[in-house]
Scaffold this active site. Structure first.
Site, PDB file in Angstrom:
ATOM      1  CD1 TRP A  74       8.118  -3.284   6.656  1.00  0.00           C
ATOM      2  CD2 TRP A  74       9.021  -2.468   4.784  1.00  0.00           C
ATOM      3  NE1 TRP A  74       7.240  -3.516   5.632  1.00  0.00           N
ATOM      4  CE2 TRP A  74       7.777  -3.033   4.471  1.00  0.00           C
ATOM      5  CE3 TRP A  74       9.768  -1.903   3.760  1.00  0.00           C
ATOM      6  CZ2 TRP A  74       7.249  -3.044   3.179  1.00  0.00           C
ATOM      7  CZ3 TRP A  74       9.262  -1.909   2.477  1.00  0.00           C
ATOM      8  CH2 TRP A  74       8.009  -2.478   2.199  1.00  0.00           C
ATOM      9  CG  ASN A 100      13.757   5.422   7.732  1.00  0.00           C
ATOM     10  OD1 ASN A 100      13.515   4.760   6.721  1.00  0.00           O
ATOM     11  ND2 ASN A 100      12.874   6.229   8.286  1.00  0.00           N
ATOM     12  N   GLY A 101      15.948   4.695   5.095  1.00  0.00           N
ATOM     13  CA  GLY A 101      16.082   5.304   3.763  1.00  0.00           C
ATOM     14  C   GLY A 101      16.792   4.347   2.832  1.00  0.00           C
ATOM     15  CG  HIS A 499     -15.570  -0.560 -21.423  1.00  0.00           C
ATOM     16  ND1 HIS A 499     -15.890  -0.403 -22.756  1.00  0.00           N
ATOM     17  CD2 HIS A 499     -16.353   0.292 -20.741  1.00  0.00           C
ATOM     18  CE1 HIS A 499     -16.814   0.553 -22.862  1.00  0.00           C
ATOM     19  NE2 HIS A 499     -17.122   0.979 -21.648  1.00  0.00           N
TER      20      HIS A 499
END
Ligand code: F6R
Length: 601
Positions: A74, A100-101, A499
């Protein structure tokens, strides 16, 4: 987010690697690759896109091997491309690495290696690792691994192959998930249980700082260069829970699992109407010491935390804050030894939640977690653990993860409140016991919800509004819709609209008002009238017609529950709503674009 698998066996491991990567697809990825020791060399195959493409390439290249590693990437450092996808090779082709990391100091390491003549082929932070291994390797693999990990900073789970050790793979864990599976004819590694479960139920959860050297017959684990024993755990969930089981998508299957999950939690933690948590040590004395509860989480888990805040304050009287873990960890949170910090996480591996919980603990806080993944990092860090017993959740958009967190938080709040003073405990427990069937009620009207969803497929933007528990539920309903259908949607505390945000309301703007928390419906009614007066097309999510009829709006049926438990069953129809809107729009429901299941970086 990135997934790792690895195999050391007596037979060919290609199928295991490809099947394992398919099981990890749900984590989110844009490219994939495998490395195998094959014909005296490390052979690498990579593709951008789906794993089917990788499988075709493996078939046409006729690769095979008894030891191998695989990866779904990813993208973080560099776009999705074959160069950037893992495994990465060292310049001398001796080492292949999947990671991974994030390696935080990769730029300086890369410069250092470039000055020494190393050439880099990718934009990734990972590629420094195989080259450091090459730099430090003099025939002693353990020495090279130790030296390499002493140089890298950040979070990493690694799978490593070395050409000189053709039967072996190395696994390293530091703040990112990786586990070992022990099978009869092979030993394997993976980012999570889903990839391992089809092969074996025997799992070793290695610890941060561990390095494991794995062959078909042996697993040696080292911590600080000393060999250590790590317990073998037996996973007890049925492998079929990670299959679609006749449903079109994991998300719908997981929506349908919710009544059973809620019943399981009640059965496990409620014995003769007394709340018993096996892994927590929060007694009357400890509760007396607590002057504040801080809940930390991300995404949907944060939304469960928002609902829990209202409940904890209402029934325990202890001031309760809920904070986004990604904000908490980068500010100067006021945490003392009188604080109870509760982390909520389905995966137990969300990087921000891990860091926030670690920081709270460092500051002296008492800690607890509500977590699904057994043996996950968060479960290991917290002093007290409540497992949500939801089983594996594969769809990226959480459903049973969220409702199971809420039910566990409800139980925890009652558990703590009764130790202070709670006169209506029996009533609350009775209402909790109704939640599984309330959730079932929603499933039985799935088709009606699907009909409503049809009206929203061309919608560009939706506002969800609610007060108190309805606000918490609105946050989750809105997130479910936007993440899988890509329709812009926002949730607002209904009283906050005027608001600023009310300026966005014009003729035909879709507003969904959540009216389950009946105690504040008079107030909410005024807010609904304000948006109708400005042309909004309003849908009232309520358990009877009154609110909707009084303002001439359409009704979206939600189940009637005790007001304090509104945020659980009320969200289920919106999970189904989001599912159908996404289905009608042709979206990739289980794997929405840009998202990863477990946000480990
Ligand atoms: C949304 C979703 C995410 C997660 C978030 C935290 O559907 O699933 O927002 O809730 O990434 O993940 P965990 O609970 O694993 O810490």
């Amino acid at each position: 987010m990135c997934g790792i698998v690895g195999f050391a066996g007596k037979n060919d491991g290609v199928n295991f690697l490809l099947e394992g990567l398919c099981k990890l697809e749900y984590r989110g990825y844009d490219s994939s690759g495998i490395a195998l020791y094959c014909n005296d060399e490390i052979k690498i195959i990579k593709t951008v896109g789906r794993i089917e493409k990788l499988a075709e390439k493996c078939k046409s290249d006729k690769v095979s091997g008894n030891a191998g590693i695989g990866h779904t990437r990813w993208a973080t450092h560099g776009k999705p491309s074959e160069e950037n996808s893992h495994p990465h090779l060292s310049n001398n082709l001796k080492f292949a690495v999947v990671h991974n990391g994030i390696i935080e100091n990769y730029i300086e390491l890369r410069q250092e290696l470039e000055q020494e003549g190393f050439v880099f082929k990718s934009e990734t932070d990972t590629e420094v690792i195989p080259n450091l291994l090459q730099k430090y390797y003099n025939g002693d693999l353990k020495n090279a691994v130790n030296k390499t990990i002493s140089r890298i900073k950040g979070s990493y789970a690694l799978g490593i192959l070395c050409k000189d050790y053709p039967d072996m793979l190395v696994a390293v864990k530091q703040f990112s998930p990786i586990i070992i599976g022990i099978a009869d004819d092979c030993n394997i590694i993976a980012s999570d249980v889903t990839a391992i479960a089809p092969k074996t139920q025997k799992i070793i959860y290695i610890e941060d700082g561990d390095v494991a050297y794995i062959t078909a017959n042996s697993v040696e684990i080292y911590s600080d260069s000393l060999m250590v024993e790590r317990r073998i755990s037996i996973i007890d969930w049925d492998i079929n829970t990670a299959e679609k089981g006749g449903y079109g998508h994991f998300m719908m299957k997981e929506i349908y699992e919710q009544p059973a999950v809620l019943r399981r939690i009640l059965k496990e933690y409620l014995k003769d109407n007394e709340i018993c948590f096996p892994n927590i040590n929060i007694d009357k004395e400890l509760i007396k010491e607590i002057d504040r509860i801080v809940i930390i989480a991300c995404g949907s888990a944060y939304h469960a935390g928002v609902a829990a805040k209202y409940l904890f304050e209402e029934i325990t009287g202890i001031p309760t804050e809920v904070d986004l873990a990604s904000e908490f960890r980068y500010r100067n949170p006021i945490i003392t030894e009188k604080t109870l910090t509760i982390a909520i996480s389905q995966s137990g591996e969300t990087a921000d939640t891990i860091a926030a919980l670690t920081e709270a603990k460092r500051r002296g806080s008492k800690t607890a977690c509500v977590v699904n993944a057994v043996g996950s990092s968060i479960a290991k860090i917290a002093d007290n653990v409540i497992y949500t017993l939801a089983g594996p959740e594969i769809a990226v958009a959480t459903t049973k993860g969220y409702t199971s967190q809420l039910l566990c938080l409800y139980l925890l709040a009652i558990f703590m409140a009764e130790k202070i003073s709670l006169d209506h405990k029996a009533e609350l427990i009775k209402e909790l016991n109704k939640l599984p069937s309330k959730t079932e009620e929603v499933l039985s009207v799935q088709e009606k919800i699907a009909d409503v969803a049809k009206r929203f497929t061309k919608t560009k933007s939706i506002f969800f509004i609610g007060r108190n528990m309805d606000f918490a539920a609105a946050l989750e309903a809105s997130l479910k819709l936007k993440e899988i259908s890509y329709i812009h949607s926002e949730a607002f505390a209904a009283g906050e609209l005027k608001h600023g945000t009310i300026s966005l309301i014009e003729e035909g703007t879709h507003v969904i008002a959540l009216c389950g928390y009946e105690r504040l419906n008079d107030k909410l009614l005024s807010n609904i009238r304000e948006v109708i007066a400005r042309g909004a097309d309003v849908l009232c999510a309520a358990n009877n017609r009154n609110m909707a009829s009084s303002v001439g709006a359409d009704l979206f049926s939600i189940p009637k529950t005790h007001p304090l438990f509104t945020a659980l069953a009320e969200v289920v129809p919106f999970q189904i709503f989001a599912y159908y809107v996404a289905l009608y729009k042709g979206c990739d429901i289980d794997k929405p674009r840009n998202l990863a299941k477990s946000v480990t970086v």
